[in-house]
Design an enzyme around this catalytic site. Structure first.
Site, short mmCIF file in Angstrom:
data_model
loop_
_atom_site.label_atom_id
_atom_site.label_comp_id
_atom_site.label_asym_id
_atom_site.label_seq_id
_atom_site.Cartn_x
_atom_site.Cartn_y
_atom_site.Cartn_z
N MET A 39 148.20 22.72 73.10
CA MET A 39 148.95 22.99 74.35
C MET A 39 150.27 23.68 74.02
O MET A 39 151.31 23.05 73.83
CB MET A 39 149.18 21.67 75.09
CG MET A 39 147.90 20.91 75.37
SD MET A 39 148.17 19.26 76.08
CE MET A 39 148.88 18.40 74.67
N ASP A 40 150.23 25.00 74.01
CA ASP A 40 151.41 25.78 73.63
C ASP A 40 152.04 26.44 74.85
O ASP A 40 151.33 26.94 75.72
CB ASP A 40 151.01 26.86 72.61
CG ASP A 40 152.15 27.21 71.66
OD1 ASP A 40 153.31 26.95 72.02
OD2 ASP A 40 151.87 27.73 70.58
N GLY A 41 153.36 26.45 74.90
CA GLY A 41 154.05 27.19 75.95
C GLY A 41 154.85 26.35 76.93
O GLY A 41 155.35 26.89 77.92
N ARG A 219 143.62 27.44 72.66
CA ARG A 219 145.06 27.47 72.42
C ARG A 219 145.70 28.42 73.43
O ARG A 219 145.28 29.57 73.59
CB ARG A 219 145.39 27.93 71.01
CG ARG A 219 146.91 28.02 70.79
CD ARG A 219 147.35 27.90 69.38
NE ARG A 219 148.80 27.68 69.31
CZ ARG A 219 149.46 27.38 68.22
NH1 ARG A 219 148.82 27.25 67.07
NH2 ARG A 219 150.77 27.18 68.24
#
Length: 275
Positions: A39-41, A219
């Site tokens: 969980m990027d961002g 991702r």
């Protein structure tokens, strides 16, 4: 701050009928057994929306709980999320504390969700690095949901692949050492093959032994790195890198990823057979 009324929004929102219809159509094709997510961002989302940095993590937690419900209704059996890396302890203390507080709140929400959905919650990682109260809360939730088997939700916290391998090797060596001590003086020479550490021994002691290898690893945030996550388990996994930031991840992103999986499923199954 995550609120308890989010449970109702997640489970019984006005889009429930549309969601169920879309997922029913998607179930016509092969469904992945295990979906994993990086969980990027979250921080970039908060900056983009001109919010406090912590608000991005709140929105990201809500997006994860929505994904949980969507995967459950789709028929996915395992969902794993990279929530907090051991390396993340190097971040600013206030951000680390925010994530720990959010994890505590998420445990409360998951406890309530488990009353509506038979979801088994599992925490994978070096839990000794958590505070005692948070670790106890995680263990209580795992114990309370241990009887469920239809859907397993794994939260990887204080996790890195490197630490997982070290843990698995240490546990395997200890197990073999105990076995050798048990047979010493009986017929130790006749058990030499049993004393060797095998692939099955390593995999049995993995943090992620509870789930099969992922079919899909998602991702977000337009990143293409695995970031020390599930390197052992992803040799035949479809990697899906999305430009969307994690808090913006919706059911439509999930639909796109699963449709792509269904398109490539024959090739992926062939690769698994060759291993």
């Amino acid at each position: 701050m995550m609120k308890d009324d989010n449970v109702g929004k997640i489970l019984f929102g006005w889009t429930s009928f549309i969601r169920k219809f879309v997922l029913r159509v998607l179930r016509v094709g092969p469904i992945p057994s295990h979906i994993a997510v990086i969980m990027d961002g979250n921080r970039r989302y908060a900056k983009k929306k001109k919010l406090d940095e912590g608000a991005g993590h709140d929105a990201g937690a809500f997006a994860l709980l929505c994904l949980l419900v969507n995967c459950y209704e789709l028929g996915v059996k395992y969902l794993s999320a990279y929530a907090f890396s051991i390396d993340n302890f190097r971040r600013k203390p206030n951000e680390v504390q925010k994530i720990m507080d959010l994890l505590r709140e998420s445990i409360t929400l998951l406890t309530r969700i488990a009353k509506h959905l038979p979801v088994r919650v599992h925490f994978a990682g070096n839990l000794a690095l958590l505070s005692a109260d948070l670790r106890d809360a995680a263990l209580r939730l795992m114990e309370a949901t241990a009887g469920y088997s239809k859907f397993v939700f794994t939260i990887c916290v204080c996790y890195t692949y490197s630490d997982e391998i070290i843990h698995a090797v240490q546990e395997s060596c200890q197990e073999k050492c105990n076995h050798i001590q048990e047979i010493r003086g009986i017929d130790a020479c006749g058990h030499q093959d049993e004393n060797l550490i095998k692939l099955a021994d390593i995999e049995k002691h993995m943090y992620m032994a509870i789930a099969p290898d992922p079919d899909i690893l998602i991702r977000t945030g337009d990143e293409y790195r695995l970031s020390n996550y599930l390197l052992w388990q992803t040799s035949c996994t479809q990697l899906s890198s999305l430009s969307t930031l994690w808090p913006e991840f919706s059911i439509w992103h999930l639909v796109w990823v699963v449709l792509n999986f269904q398109l490539n499923n024959p090739y992926l199954e062939k690769k698994k057979m060759q291993l």
